[in-house]
Design a protein around this motif. Structure first.
Motif, PDB file in Angstrom:
ATOM      1  N   GLY A 167       0.792  -1.219   0.000  1.00  0.00           N
ATOM      2  CA  GLY A 167       0.000   0.000   0.000  1.00  0.00           C
ATOM      3  C   GLY A 167       0.825   1.270   0.000  1.00  0.00           C
ATOM      4  N   GLY A 168       0.114   2.380   0.210  1.00  0.00           N
ATOM      5  CA  GLY A 168       0.736   3.694   0.200  1.00  0.00           C
ATOM      6  C   GLY A 168       1.275   4.099   1.561  1.00  0.00           C
ATOM      7  N   LYS A 169       1.512   5.396   1.720  1.00  0.00           N
ATOM      8  CA  LYS A 169       2.142   5.910   2.938  1.00  0.00           C
ATOM      9  C   LYS A 169       1.123   6.306   4.012  1.00  0.00           C
ATOM     10  CE  LYS A 169       6.189   5.527   1.051  1.00  0.00           C
ATOM     11  NZ  LYS A 169       6.930   6.633   0.467  1.00  0.00           N
ATOM     12  N   GLY A 170      -0.117   6.609   3.609  1.00  0.00           N
ATOM     13  CA  GLY A 170      -1.173   6.858   4.591  1.00  0.00           C
ATOM     14  C   GLY A 170      -1.356   8.289   5.049  1.00  0.00           C
ATOM     15  N   VAL A 171      -0.678   9.247   4.423  1.00  0.00           N
ATOM     16  CA  VAL A 171      -0.761  10.638   4.877  1.00  0.00           C
ATOM     17  C   VAL A 171      -2.170  11.204   4.660  1.00  0.00           C
ATOM     18  CG1 VAL A 171       0.135  12.979   4.568  1.00  0.00           C
ATOM     19  CG2 VAL A 171       1.709  11.032   4.546  1.00  0.00           C
ATOM     20  N   ALA A 172      -2.710  11.053   3.445  1.00  0.00           N
ATOM     21  CA  ALA A 172      -4.044  11.595   3.151  1.00  0.00           C
ATOM     22  C   ALA A 172      -5.127  10.855   3.936  1.00  0.00           C
ATOM     23  CB  ALA A 172      -4.331  11.520   1.654  1.00  0.00           C
ATOM     24  N   THR A 173      -4.959   9.548   4.106  1.00  0.00           N
ATOM     25  CA  THR A 173      -5.938   8.768   4.869  1.00  0.00           C
ATOM     26  C   THR A 173      -5.952   9.219   6.328  1.00  0.00           C
ATOM     27  OG1 THR A 173      -5.593   6.890   3.377  1.00  0.00           O
ATOM     28  CG2 THR A 173      -6.666   6.422   5.477  1.00  0.00           C
ATOM     29  N   THR A 174      -4.793   9.504   6.876  1.00  0.00           N
ATOM     30  CA  THR A 174      -4.722   9.984   8.254  1.00  0.00           C
ATOM     31  C   THR A 174      -5.333  11.373   8.390  1.00  0.00           C
ATOM     32  OG1 THR A 174      -2.735   8.667   8.619  1.00  0.00           O
ATOM     33  CG2 THR A 174      -3.166  10.406  10.209  1.00  0.00           C
ATOM     34  N   LEU A 175      -5.167  12.201   7.368  1.00  0.00           N
ATOM     35  CA  LEU A 175      -5.837  13.507   7.387  1.00  0.00           C
ATOM     36  C   LEU A 175      -7.349  13.315   7.435  1.00  0.00           C
ATOM     37  CD1 LEU A 175      -5.885  16.594   7.199  1.00  0.00           C
ATOM     38  CD2 LEU A 175      -5.764  16.357   4.699  1.00  0.00           C
ATOM     39  N   GLY A 176      -7.863  12.369   6.660  1.00  0.00           N
ATOM     40  CA  GLY A 176      -9.292  12.069   6.699  1.00  0.00           C
ATOM     41  C   GLY A 176      -9.745  11.625   8.071  1.00  0.00           C
ATOM     42  N   ILE A 177      -8.939  10.790   8.726  1.00  0.00           N
ATOM     43  CA  ILE A 177      -9.246  10.335  10.086  1.00  0.00           C
ATOM     44  C   ILE A 177      -9.329  11.523  11.035  1.00  0.00           C
ATOM     45  CG2 ILE A 177      -8.325   9.045  12.066  1.00  0.00           C
ATOM     46  CD1 ILE A 177      -6.983   7.182   9.921  1.00  0.00           C
ATOM     47  N   CYS A 178      -8.326  12.392  10.960  1.00  0.00           N
ATOM     48  CA  CYS A 178      -8.273  13.548  11.865  1.00  0.00           C
ATOM     49  C   CYS A 178      -9.461  14.482  11.639  1.00  0.00           C
ATOM     50  CB  CYS A 178      -6.951  14.293  11.688  1.00  0.00           C
ATOM     51  SG  CYS A 178      -5.528  13.374  12.327  1.00  0.00           S
ATOM     52  N   CYS A 179      -9.836  14.693  10.381  1.00  0.00           N
ATOM     53  CA  CYS A 179     -11.000  15.548  10.094  1.00  0.00           C
ATOM     54  C   CYS A 179     -12.280  14.921  10.626  1.00  0.00           C
ATOM     55  CB  CYS A 179     -11.112  15.802   8.593  1.00  0.00           C
ATOM     56  SG  CYS A 179      -9.868  16.936   7.945  1.00  0.00           S
ATOM     57  N   GLY A 180     -12.361  13.601  10.557  1.00  0.00           N
ATOM     58  CA  GLY A 180     -13.527  12.909  11.083  1.00  0.00           C
ATOM     59  C   GLY A 180     -13.620  13.000  12.600  1.00  0.00           C
ATOM     60  N   LEU A 181     -12.475  12.961  13.263  1.00  0.00           N
ATOM     61  CA  LEU A 181     -12.443  13.045  14.725  1.00  0.00           C
ATOM     62  C   LEU A 181     -12.728  14.457  15.218  1.00  0.00           C
ATOM     63  CD1 LEU A 181      -9.305  10.837  15.429  1.00  0.00           C
ATOM     64  CD2 LEU A 181     -11.656  10.296  16.109  1.00  0.00           C
ATOM     65  N   ASP A 182     -12.132  15.442  14.561  1.00  0.00           N
ATOM     66  CA  ASP A 182     -12.262  16.832  15.001  1.00  0.00           C
ATOM     67  C   ASP A 182     -11.768  17.739  13.866  1.00  0.00           C
ATOM     68  OD1 ASP A 182     -12.372  18.621  17.744  1.00  0.00           O
ATOM     69  OD2 ASP A 182     -10.865  19.367  16.340  1.00  0.00           O
ATOM     70  N   LEU A 183     -12.629  18.625  13.406  1.00  0.00           N
ATOM     71  CA  LEU A 183     -12.259  19.486  12.276  1.00  0.00           C
ATOM     72  C   LEU A 183     -11.044  20.359  12.576  1.00  0.00           C
ATOM     73  CD1 LEU A 183     -15.630  20.648  10.682  1.00  0.00           C
ATOM     74  CD2 LEU A 183     -13.848  19.227   9.643  1.00  0.00           C
ATOM     75  N   TRP A 184     -10.923  20.821  13.815  1.00  0.00           N
ATOM     76  CA  TRP A 184      -9.764  21.646  14.186  1.00  0.00           C
ATOM     77  C   TRP A 184      -8.480  20.830  14.126  1.00  0.00           C
ATOM     78  CZ3 TRP A 184     -10.085  26.554  13.764  1.00  0.00           C
ATOM     79  CH2 TRP A 184     -11.277  27.230  14.041  1.00  0.00           C
ATOM     80  N   LEU A 185      -8.563  19.573  14.525  1.00  0.00           N
ATOM     81  CA  LEU A 185      -7.402  18.685  14.440  1.00  0.00           C
ATOM     82  C   LEU A 185      -7.010  18.484  12.981  1.00  0.00           C
ATOM     83  CD1 LEU A 185      -5.352  16.683  15.641  1.00  0.00           C
ATOM     84  CD2 LEU A 185      -7.166  14.946  15.602  1.00  0.00           C
ATOM     85  N   GLY A 186      -8.007  18.240  12.126  1.00  0.00           N
ATOM     86  CA  GLY A 186      -7.730  18.080  10.700  1.00  0.00           C
ATOM     87  C   GLY A 186      -7.133  19.338  10.094  1.00  0.00           C
ATOM     88  N   ALA A 187      -7.676  20.504  10.474  1.00  0.00           N
ATOM     89  CA  ALA A 187      -7.163  21.773   9.956  1.00  0.00           C
ATOM     90  C   ALA A 187      -5.726  22.008  10.407  1.00  0.00           C
ATOM     91  CB  ALA A 187      -8.057  22.921  10.416  1.00  0.00           C
ATOM     92  N   ALA A 188      -5.438  21.671  11.665  1.00  0.00           N
ATOM     93  CA  ALA A 188      -4.079  21.844  12.187  1.00  0.00           C
ATOM     94  C   ALA A 188      -3.112  20.909  11.481  1.00  0.00           C
ATOM     95  CB  ALA A 188      -4.055  21.594  13.694  1.00  0.00           C
ATOM     96  N   GLN A 189      -3.549  19.687  11.221  1.00  0.00           N
ATOM     97  CA  GLN A 189      -2.689  18.736  10.526  1.00  0.00           C
ATOM     98  C   GLN A 189      -2.417  19.188   9.092  1.00  0.00           C
ATOM     99  OE1 GLN A 189      -4.146  14.863   9.332  1.00  0.00           O
ATOM    100  NE2 GLN A 189      -2.298  13.883  10.114  1.00  0.00           N
ATOM    101  N   LEU A 190      -3.473  19.604   8.396  1.00  0.00           N
ATOM    102  CA  LEU A 190      -3.306  20.082   7.022  1.00  0.00           C
ATOM    103  C   LEU A 190      -2.418  21.323   6.977  1.00  0.00           C
ATOM    104  CD1 LEU A 190      -3.989  19.961   4.012  1.00  0.00           C
ATOM    105  CD2 LEU A 190      -6.061  21.288   4.512  1.00  0.00           C
ATOM    106  N   GLY A 191      -2.638  22.240   7.917  1.00  0.00           N
ATOM    107  CA  GLY A 191      -1.818  23.447   7.984  1.00  0.00           C
ATOM    108  C   GLY A 191      -0.353  23.123   8.213  1.00  0.00           C
ATOM    109  N   SER A 192      -0.100  22.148   9.089  1.00  0.00           N
ATOM    110  CA  SER A 192       1.284  21.730   9.352  1.00  0.00           C
ATOM    111  C   SER A 192       1.934  21.174   8.095  1.00  0.00           C
ATOM    112  CB  SER A 192       1.312  20.661  10.464  1.00  0.00           C
ATOM    113  OG  SER A 192       0.794  21.162  11.664  1.00  0.00           O
TER     114      SER A 192
END
Length: 196
Positions: free
Chosen positions: A108-133
């Motif tokens: 499989g792949g590296k999982g970066v985008a999938t983990t971003l999806g997980i974080c957005c599902g858990l908490d939008l602020w967490l997803g935004a912080a991860q994407l911003g980073s």
């Protein structure tokens, strides 16, 4: 924190793993007749390699598919009123499917985008912080793997501040991401990693 696995939770984990096992990169490349991304370019079935092989449209389609694989199982777990730790475990199951896909020889792949999806599902602020980073680090270093690895290291710390019940499982998830980048780390140490 509750990690008790009900029959509903077990079904969620299995479903998330199977969804994660659908490789967006391979499916997009087949549809666009680009060949198998595991055999071309960097050999990684992910959006960065698909960008090199097929351009922006193919890469965006891959990115959205990988993102959805993390987001949808977590949202379903929330809809079914599962605890935050179970939601995070559902995300971990999805990213495990992405890293070790049942349907594609466990390559499989590296999982970066999938983990971003997980974080957005858990908490939008967490997803935004991860994407911003990731965007900040990508802008600074112009190396996708550096941005991915450093964001993976930062994500559990951000989660600890925003959604602490998910932090332990996200820590495991992000450790898997870093380990999956082992070849990139070797290339970085040799000064051979590809820049954008």
């Amino acid at each position: 924190m509750s990690y008790t696995l009900s029959s509903t939770a077990l079904l969620l984990l299995l479903s998330a793993y199977l969804l994660g096992s659908l490789s967006s990169a391979i499916l997009v490349c087949r549809l666009m007749k680009l060949g198998d991304p595991r055999l071309r370019g960097s050999g990684n079935p992910g959006a960065t390699n698909v960008l090199r092989l097929g351009g922006r449209k193919a890469a965006v389609a891959t990115l959205l598919g990988d993102f959805a694989k993390g987001l949808l199982p977590v949202l379903l777990a929330r809809l079914l009123e599962q605890s935050v730790p179970i939601q995070a475990l559902t995300g971990l199951a999805a990213v495990t499917g992405h890293l070790l896909p049942l349907f594609f020889g466990f390559r499989g792949g590296k999982g970066v985008a999938t983990t971003l999806g997980i974080c957005c599902g858990l908490d939008l602020w967490l997803g935004a912080a991860q994407l911003g980073s990731w965007l900040l680090l990508m802008g600074l270093f112009r190396i996708s793997s550096v941005a991915g690895i450093m964001t993976a290291l930062l994500t559990p710390l951000i989660a600890l501040a925003l959604i602490p019940d998910a932090a332990p499982v996200l820590g495991v998830t992000c450790l898997l991401l870093v380990l999956r980048h082992h070849r990139n780390i070797q290339s970085l140490l040799k000064g051979k990693e590809h820049r954008f």
